[in-house]
Design an enzyme around this catalytic site. Structure first.
Site, short mmCIF file in Angstrom:
data_model
loop_
_atom_site.label_atom_id
_atom_site.label_comp_id
_atom_site.label_asym_id
_atom_site.label_seq_id
_atom_site.Cartn_x
_atom_site.Cartn_y
_atom_site.Cartn_z
N LYS A 114 0.83 -1.21 0.00
CA LYS A 114 0.00 0.00 0.00
C LYS A 114 0.86 1.26 0.00
CE LYS A 114 -4.29 -1.72 2.01
NZ LYS A 114 -5.26 -1.61 3.12
N LYS A 197 -9.04 -11.37 -10.08
CA LYS A 197 -10.24 -11.42 -9.24
C LYS A 197 -11.11 -10.17 -9.43
CE LYS A 197 -9.25 -9.26 -4.92
NZ LYS A 197 -9.71 -9.24 -3.55
N LYS A 200 -12.95 -3.99 -6.60
CA LYS A 200 -13.47 -2.63 -6.80
C LYS A 200 -12.39 -1.71 -7.34
CE LYS A 200 -13.03 -1.13 -1.95
NZ LYS A 200 -12.75 -2.41 -1.31
#
Ligand code: ADP
Ligand code: NA
Length: 330
Positions: A114, A197, A200
């Protein structure tokens, strides 16, 4: 309640959950509330590790709660709350911050991923200590099991290590939790790019099924899912990822096995499978959506659910925190 206790959290969503979130996580939560003493929270404290617009965050938290209720989480059968409503999370997190090594925290792979995306200046200290807040989240409830995806396993390991350290230094205080890894069979893939996968952040608009979309729109997306140039309906994730994704979606939603589905589609084409799946999904999604919209339309009822949830959560969290603070010498 002497059933094993579970604790799990989900991020507030700026919009709708997608089918992967539901089948990969929320549906299992709903099932676990029947067999476990379940604590579920919307982790709005975690959400601000990356910048959030206040009005959007508030709405996102409500959207998440409305969808959890629509998915069948029952405030009478589980404890459902917003993380920020329970100040004990940040209070215990401070103690856990002081028991976690800098090097230890630096090894968290999710932080590395991240922070690489945010860049050094965009990365906050909150993002760095986020796994330690998660340690506090779990330990406050003395959770036996933590339902998480594989990507969160390392944070549960950290929780065990820090809990053991606290117990060793200050006396037996915390249950060491075990990860309850959510089934990988429930992994749902992008309808347009079935090698990755459904996500969002990564899926294209046509590849993702949003639970709050108009059912008609959803049916259309399913009917235009990418398959392959053969015609045989066979489960083979490696060679036929598109068809396999549709088969496992159909199996998971209807409760039948992939083998039975293969048999029933023998001699039929992809169109038949897509038409049926579109119907299965929209039949499920239509009442889900109606319920979620109903909760969103009644802010007072939603507030009441959350107030009650926070009260139940604080009864447990407050007791754990008081004992921990006492042992530390506060
Ligand atoms: P996203 O990957 O779309 O950002 P999150 O990371 O917020 O979703 O995941 C929320 C929960 O949903 C997690 O428990 C995660 O494991 C699960 N989940 C997300 N995407 C999928 C998917 N495609 N299939 C199965 N489970 C998923
Ligand atoms: Na994710």
């Amino acid at each position: 309640d002497n059933r094993p206790r579970v604790l799990s959290g989900i991020q507030p969503t700026a919009g709708s959950f997608h089918l992967g979130n539901y089948l990969g996580a929320v549906r299992q939560w709903q099932q676990l509330q029947e067999t476990h003493d379940a604590f579920y929270m919307v982790v709005d404290l975690h959400a601000i590790t990356i910048p959030q617009d206040p009005a959007t965050l508030r709405q996102s938290s409500r959207l998440a709660v409305a969808q959890l209720l629509a998915a069948g989480l029952d405030p009478e059968r589980c404890t459902l709350f917003l993380q920020s409503h329970v100040p004990e999370h940040t209070q215990l997190a401070w103690v856990m911050n002081c028991l976690t090594g800098f090097g230890e925290a630096s090894r968290m792979t999710q932080f590395k991923d991240k922070s690489a995306k945010q860049g050094a200046e965009g990365t906050t200290v909150g993002l760095f200590t986020y796994p330690i807040l998660q340690v506090a989240d779990i330990l406050l409830y003395q959770a036996d099991q933590v339902p998480v995806g594989e990507d969160q396993r390392q944070h549960v390991e950290l929780t065990r290590d820090v809990a053991a350290r606290f117990n060793h230094r200050f006396g037996e205080s915390f249950t060491l939790p075990a990860p309850y890894i959510l089934k990988d069979t429930a992994k749902i893939y992008d309808l347009q790019d079935p090698s990755s996968k459904m996500s969002k952040s990564a899926s294209s608009e046509k590849g993702i099924v949003w639970l709050l979309d108009e059912p008609k729109k959803t049916a259309k997306k399913i009917k235009s899912a990418v398959t392959d140039t053969e015609s045989e309906i066979r489960y083979d994730p490696e060679k036929k990822p598109g068809v396999s994704n549709l088969l496992s979606l159909c199996a998971t939603l209807t409760g039948s096995t992939v083998a039975d589905l293969e048999k029933s589609y023998e001699g039929k084409g992809y169109g038949a499978l897509k038409t049926d799946l579109a119907e299965v999904v929209t039949e499920w999604v239509a009442p889900f959506r109606a319920k979620a919209l109903e909760y969103l339309d009644d802010p007072a009822a939603l507030d009441a659910v959350l107030a009650r949830g926070a009260e139940k959560a604080r009864a447990v969290a407050g007791e754990t925190l008081a004992r921990a603070y006492d042992r530390v010498g506060f």
